[in-house]
Motif scaffolding. Structure first.
Motif, mmCIF file in Angstrom:
data_model
loop_
_atom_site.group_PDB
_atom_site.id
_atom_site.type_symbol
_atom_site.label_atom_id
_atom_site.label_comp_id
_atom_site.label_asym_id
_atom_site.label_seq_id
_atom_site.Cartn_x
_atom_site.Cartn_y
_atom_site.Cartn_z
ATOM 1 N N ASP A 402 0.868 -1.171 0.000
ATOM 2 C CA ASP A 402 0.000 0.000 0.000
ATOM 3 C C ASP A 402 0.906 1.222 0.000
ATOM 4 O O ASP A 402 1.772 1.358 0.867
ATOM 5 N N ILE A 404 0.612 4.245 0.859
ATOM 6 C CA ILE A 404 0.595 5.098 2.054
ATOM 7 C C ILE A 404 1.460 4.494 3.152
ATOM 8 O O ILE A 404 2.328 5.149 3.730
ATOM 9 N N ARG B 36 -14.241 9.458 4.819
ATOM 10 C CA ARG B 36 -13.324 8.320 4.798
ATOM 11 C C ARG B 36 -13.390 7.634 6.145
ATOM 12 O O ARG B 36 -13.111 8.250 7.188
ATOM 13 N N THR B 73 -5.213 11.984 6.103
ATOM 14 C CA THR B 73 -6.165 11.256 5.267
ATOM 15 C C THR B 73 -6.568 12.112 4.077
ATOM 16 O O THR B 73 -6.640 11.634 2.940
ATOM 17 N N ASN B 76 -3.783 12.106 1.580
ATOM 18 C CA ASN B 76 -3.715 10.849 0.838
ATOM 19 C C ASN B 76 -4.768 10.804 -0.259
ATOM 20 O O ASN B 76 -4.505 10.319 -1.358
ATOM 21 N N ILE B 77 -5.963 11.313 0.082
ATOM 22 C CA ILE B 77 -7.024 11.283 -0.934
ATOM 23 C C ILE B 77 -6.731 12.312 -2.030
ATOM 24 O O ILE B 77 -6.837 12.014 -3.219
ATOM 25 N N ASP B 82 -5.229 7.239 -1.868
ATOM 26 C CA ASP B 82 -6.301 6.586 -1.127
ATOM 27 C C ASP B 82 -7.618 7.014 -1.765
ATOM 28 O O ASP B 82 -7.675 8.039 -2.453
ATOM 29 N N LYS B 83 -8.638 6.202 -1.566
ATOM 30 C CA LYS B 83 -9.937 6.552 -2.133
ATOM 31 C C LYS B 83 -10.925 6.834 -1.005
ATOM 32 O O LYS B 83 -10.873 6.189 0.049
ATOM 33 N N LYS B 101 -6.960 1.289 -9.481
ATOM 34 C CA LYS B 101 -5.622 1.543 -8.924
ATOM 35 C C LYS B 101 -4.647 2.042 -9.984
ATOM 36 O O LYS B 101 -3.867 2.963 -9.754
#
Lengths: 410, 270
Positions: A402, A404, B36, B73, B76-77, B82-83, B101
């Motif tokens: 991953d 992250i 999230r 978070t 990351n999005i 990240d989703k 992805k």
């Protein structure tokens, strides 16, 4: 990401970690080198046996005495009196596939020349014996049909015999031609000297030989008419099989054997001996290669181990690559290509080292140096496969990270 | 990749909300009711509880918040790493919330530049190669173009003379400049910085902020995650998160990092 970029990325990573690269390829180098060396040395010894056997004549067919039964009592092969000169003459007369025939009788005893003596065997044959056994003359001449007919006291000798009883003439072997020696007290004139052949694959000295007309040996030394063996030479290697059948039929006819009776002789060819020898050395080569492949597997596991550690160690790099746009597939391919390159470099070095080792090994053992292209090809494929196979699991692990988590990994 | 440029303008005006200080058709990032959730054991942690805001082209936004506020978070999005659990995230007209992805990787490669707190440079790799790295993952760029763009990016951050240096030959500030060059080499839609000055001393921090301001003045849109209020003063707009919710979103009375640098007492020079 295209292939050239992938190669660049993988290659850069390999160059960045020179020590790791060296250690990893070392395992593969040792593995491949030992496989190549073992297979090469195995094939060299098999080659040297083949050379020796064929130097004895690949067309050669040997008819041996076999167990003879008299009234239900087994007489044993050595005491068998089943082969006679009439057998040899019949083969010579009637066989289509046979070009040369020679009976063989022998007598053991002491050879004496003045103060020098040696123990040896006097073999008796026809004028064709030298041709069948592929002996060439270094000096003098062979005996003639006339010598055979008159039981002449002449002989042709090998170089070991000269060494033993003419120590002063070893450098000039032609000197001994015309000289008389005594075998079992009976004088024999040396009329020819054989070319040196060296020892055969069994370690037997092929030059420790004296050859005389078979009649001479029979009448003057043994005192009977039985033959120990009949040497035949098939007219070519292709007809050797047919020649064997033909000889067997002729002998059964001559011995008046009924259909239910077993052969009282045995027909053997050099080809059979060769295949027996080859199966022996083949087993040996396989065994050596099998042992060596273990080190190849260990080398492969070494790659996997290093790649596995590398993936963990480079977690942050993997995270970064993903953050700047590497897909899982790109990471997977990068690590696979890295391990494939590592094992291929190891493979190439291993092949070179293996060839050097086998060259040194075979020349130390006095065997011909045989390059096994199969072994090279197979090791090359194996090490590429090793790289991919053992690189797969770590690469998959890297690809599935991953981004992250990987970025935050410390 | 789906391009929704045409649709963007009309769609944009419908979803206009008052939370952004400046709101026009230039929005390159639109976040709508973003949530999230993380499942930790049997519990669900709501990291983001419905955040909505836009970032327009040319903005310099500080995303602020204490730890646990959801700013990581959010980053990351925003960075397509990240989703969201629900909601929409449009970057350059594309809804990243529904991308695969591999599509996200392509967005990161072409539209996003990352700058990290710990620089994240590859060890034993020269600066020029570090900067070329993102372009390696773009098959459409030739080796020659890659080199030229990397050189240009190094010039922009003032590191052209360090092209052949490896990270261990450079100071933290210099390394961060290389990382910034790497982040802008793909000409991203947005440059995302994660505590980019967190590992640097005050003077170097100001220098880096000055660089960000310079890049911003040249048209680079920047999202700057930080928890340091004094650093946020160098941006143009602050978005404050707390407990996964938007606390405030206001324009900043932007200070010049260059001026702050000059105002530093000489004694802090080394």
């Amino acid at each position: 990401m295209n292939l050239s970029n992938l190669l660049k990325v993988a290659w850069d990573a390999i160059l960045r970690n020179k020590t790791r690269t060296l250690l990893t390829i070392l395992g593969v180098v040792i593995g491949i080198a030992s496989v190549i060396a073992m297979v090469s040395i195995g094939q060299s010894s098999s080659q040297s046996i083949t050379n020796q056997v064929s130097s004895m004549g690949t067309n050669m067919i040997m008819v041996m005495r076999a167990n003879q039964r008299r009234g239900g009592v087994s007489m044993g092969a050595d005491n068998s009196q089943s082969l006679t000169i009439s057998d040899a003459e019949k083969i010579k007369r009637e066989a289509k596939y046979i070009s040369y025939v020679s009976p063989l009788v022998s007598a053991g005893g002491q050879i004496v020349n003045g103060n020098n003596n040696a123990i040896g065997t006097l073999q008796g044959g026809s004028v064709d014996l030298l041709k069948i056994r592929k002996f060439d003359l270094a000096a003098g001449s062979n005996f003639t049909e006339d010598d055979v007919a008159r039981y002449s006291k002449v002989c042709v000798i090998g170089q070991t015999v000269i060494k033993n009883i003419f120590p002063d003439d070893t450098l000039n072997i032609a000197n001994v031609v015309g000289k008389d020696i005594k075998f079992k007290g009976i004088p024999l004139k040396i009329i020819g000297v054989l070319e040196a052949k060296g020892s055969n694959s069994m370690g037997q000295d092929q030059d420790d030989i004296m050859i005389a007309p078979y009649t001479t040996v029979q009448k003057r030394f043994i005192g009977n008419d039985y033959l120990q063996m009949i040497y035949c030479s098939a007219s070519s290697e292709e007809v050797a099989e047919d020649a064997v059948t033909e000889v067997a039929l002729l002998l059964r006819e001559n011995h008046k054997l009924l259909d239910h009776q077993f052969d009282d002789f045995e027909v053997r060819t050099q080809a059979e001996m060769l295949s027996m020898m080859n199966s022996m050395t083949g087993t040996l080569t396989t065994l050596l290669a099998a042992i060596a492949s273990i080190s190849l597997i260990v080398g492969g596991i070494g790659i996997m181990n290093i790649m596995y550690v590398t993936v963990t160690e480079r977690t942050k790099e993997i995270g970064l690559r993903m953050a700047i746009g590497a897909r899982g597939k790109d990471i997977l391919l990068q690590f696979l290509i890295e391990s494939a390159i590592l094992s291929l470099i190891g493979g190439v070095i291993g092949i070179i080292l293996g060839l050097i080792l086998s060259y040194v090994g075979t020349s130390l053992m006095g065997m011909p140096f045989v390059v096994s292209y199969t072994a090279i090809g197979v090791s090359f494929v194996v090490c590429a496969a090793t790289g991919v196979f053992f690189g797969w699991y770590p690469a998959k692990k890297a690809a599935n990270m991953d981004p992250i988590t990987a970025l935050r990994y410390e | 990749m789906v391009r929704a440029d045409k649709k963007k303008n009309t769609f944009m005006s419908e979803t206009t909300n008052g939370s952004t200080a400046k709101n026009d058709n230039q929005s390159i990032i639109r976040i709508e009711d973003l949530k999230r959730d993380f499942i930790v054991g049997s519990e669900t942690v709501h990291a983001l509880r419905g955040v909505t805001f836009n970032i327009n082209k040319g903005e310099f936004v500080a995303i602020m918040g204490t730890s646990g506020s959801g700013k990581s978070t959010m980053l990351n999005i925003l960075g397509c790493l990240d989703k969201p659990t629900s909601g929409h995230y449009y970057i350059d007209g594309v809804d990243a919330a529904v991308c695969s992805k591999d599509q996200l990787a392509e967005i990161r490669n072409k539209k996003i530049g990352f700058v990290f707190q710990s620089y994240n440079l590859l060890p034993r790799t020269t600066s020029i190669e570090q900067v070329e790295l993102p372009l390696l993952y773009n098959s459409n760029i030739s080796a020659k173009e890659r080199r030229e763009r990397a050189e240009h990016a190094l010039e922009l951050v003032g590191m052209a003379n360090r092209a052949n240096h490896t990270p261990n030959q450079m100071s933290g500030g210099q390394q961060q400049r290389i990382a910034i060059a790497r982040a802008i080499v793909n000409d991203p839609v947005i440059l995302l910085a994660d505590e980019a000055t967190g590992n640097l001393d005050t003077r170097t921090s100001y220098e880096i902020m000055s660089l960000f301001q310079k890049l911003n003045s040249q048209g680079v849109t920047i999202g700057f995650v930080t928890h340091e209020p004094d650093i946020a003063l160098f941006t143009k707009r602050q978005v404050m998160l707390r407990d996964g919710k938007m606390m405030k979103d206001n324009l900043v009375d932007t200070q010049s990092a260059q001026a702050a640098l000059e105002a530093l007492p000489a004694s802090s020079d080394y």
